[in-house]
Design an enzyme around this catalytic site. Sequence first.
Site, mmCIF file in Angstrom:
data_model
loop_
_atom_site.group_PDB
_atom_site.id
_atom_site.type_symbol
_atom_site.label_atom_id
_atom_site.label_comp_id
_atom_site.label_asym_id
_atom_site.label_seq_id
_atom_site.Cartn_x
_atom_site.Cartn_y
_atom_site.Cartn_z
ATOM 1 N N HIS A 197 0.827 -1.208 0.000
ATOM 2 C CA HIS A 197 0.000 0.000 0.000
ATOM 3 C C HIS A 197 0.860 1.256 0.000
ATOM 4 C CE1 HIS A 197 -3.446 -2.476 1.898
ATOM 5 N NE2 HIS A 197 -3.273 -2.716 0.623
ATOM 6 N N ASP A 220 -0.579 -10.650 -14.712
ATOM 7 C CA ASP A 220 -0.709 -12.088 -14.503
ATOM 8 C C ASP A 220 0.073 -12.882 -15.552
ATOM 9 O OD1 ASP A 220 -2.213 -12.476 -12.161
ATOM 10 O OD2 ASP A 220 -4.004 -11.761 -13.179
ATOM 11 N N CYS A 252 -3.361 -4.078 -20.719
ATOM 12 C CA CYS A 252 -3.890 -3.293 -19.599
ATOM 13 C C CYS A 252 -3.203 -3.595 -18.271
ATOM 14 C CB CYS A 252 -5.394 -3.510 -19.478
ATOM 15 S SG CYS A 252 -5.839 -5.213 -19.100
#
Length: 593
Positions: A204, A473, A520
């Site tokens: 984060h 991925d 993307c």
Amino acid sequence: MIGCANLKCKGFCMLKGLAISPGYALGKAYCLKHFQLDNVPARSIGAGEIEAEIARFSYAIQLARDEISQLTRLPQIRNSLEISNIFNAHLTLVDDPDLKKEVVKRIRERQLNVEAVVSGVAKDYSDFFRSLPDPQFQEKAVDVMDIGRRILKNCQDKMHMPGFSDLKEGVIVIAEDLTASDIVSFDTTKVLGLATAEGTATSHAAILARSLGIPALVQVKNLIQVVEQGEFIILDGNTGTLVIKPLNDVVEEYRVAHAAFESRKADYRATLTQPSVTKDDVKIRLCANIGQPQDVDAVITNGADGIGLYRTEFTYLIRRRFPTEDELVDIYWDVVQRLDGAEVVIRTIDLGGDKISHLVGHVGEKNPEMGWRAVRMSLDRLDIFRTQLRAIIRVCARCDHGNVKILFPMISNLGELRRSKTFLGEVRAELASEGIVVENKIPIGAMIEVPSAAILADKIAREVDFLSIGSNDLVQYTLAVDRTNSKVAHLYQPTNPAVLKLLHDVIVAGETRECPVSLCGELAGDGRYTLLLIGLGLRALSMNAIFIPRVKHAILSLSIAEIRPQVMAMLELDTAEEIDTALSKLNAHYGLS
Ligand code: PEP
Ligand code: MG
């Protein structure tokens, strides 16, 4: 990659880390020491004080909730989906009934002051999450400590969060690790850079540093032992270097590099009003990735051509119950309307993997990245899938211009794609029988993010209207490297020749079948790879909207006819290192970094 490459021979102390946010910082070190939750003094209380301690706890929670809600309204948080998710998760944690129950129970049973109990509970919860193998829970452990410190600070008026508010001048913050709350608590004009001994590129804190444009490094070995409070250091967020006690000529060299970097940033901003066209007049579509309607503001301000990836799962992750069909229609319609006829690619839910939803019982999978996620889950839970598809189709029926497209995630074989399409057809027919008709075609796409899909891209392309490469991925699965595990981060190589070959094959398959291909994943928004991706043949990219100006700047500088042969030659190289070197040279030729 950037300037100052001759540092190594100048004989002063240099630490290496992982660069997670680009840029340079030159300034004094501010070594941040968090107060430790396990050092909080315990004090016995009498039976008559118990209710007062519980009341102090309730007050501290209320205050924490107000503080976090206030943070979520800050523009730098509101404008980014990823960051608002972090703080929305904090809000959920503050209200966690189990956590509250445990604190109250311990105050009653152990008759201890609230500070000691809160620190104990936060530490126990955090240790529990840290002991779980899933990296997502490691991040949750950090969040629990973060919330624990905040509640503790609110219990003790005099104790304040390790503070940036006192900083008088710009500093480079040095810490063992940083939480998202640490970062938003400072005045960004006073923080020149961040370096931590722990942390990962996807933590984060890293996401936040990037969004705020603060150069940052993580995993800097020996950082705490070597850097002293107040000493002059240089942080290079491009090469992952921290220079301690630099010589004057090195400082000068870095000042020049820093000034060049800052002026490039101004160049990026200047591209906002320009169309994204290469020097040889080829239009490259630059779209944005979003996760919730709030992100649309940044899409518009950064001049995106549309939304190339709407990650819809976040709506499910931040709720305690499933969204209803009507709620989804409202959410999607809000986005589509604000895009005013521009393309919106809605990806059906990709729950699972690192987006674990307790709503669908994801707990306990040994290998969730390869498990029950995305269309695999949707095709097993047709009730959930139907609700989402009905909502999307109803939105298509409202506008009916073919600019709302549907994208299926994690397609790994043709059967999944066909079943998804058939089910979509059934849901569409069901709605038509209710009088909700879409006259136009609804374009359908498949994510190419599993190696099998990349290998079968030619067949997949025959059955869809567009392909969207999910490089996050695709890299992870091609190289068998967990994208969230810092221990293997050095093996996560987007330029590994195997990855490049798959990218190229997918692009060629798309060209052959006249099926548009976009990319993307994070790669699309990293300006260092723009020449590579365009040279490989991509004509559409979708990214976090804040990266559009930098990528557009690269596109405006390049000529496809010039770079194409050099990029094709990279496909023949043997290692990621060789490809990185060739790409750095090509970037340098175009004045890019
Ligand atoms: C990807 O894998 O590149 C992608 C865009 O999907 P996500 O990051 O949501 O897994
Ligand atoms: Mg993905």
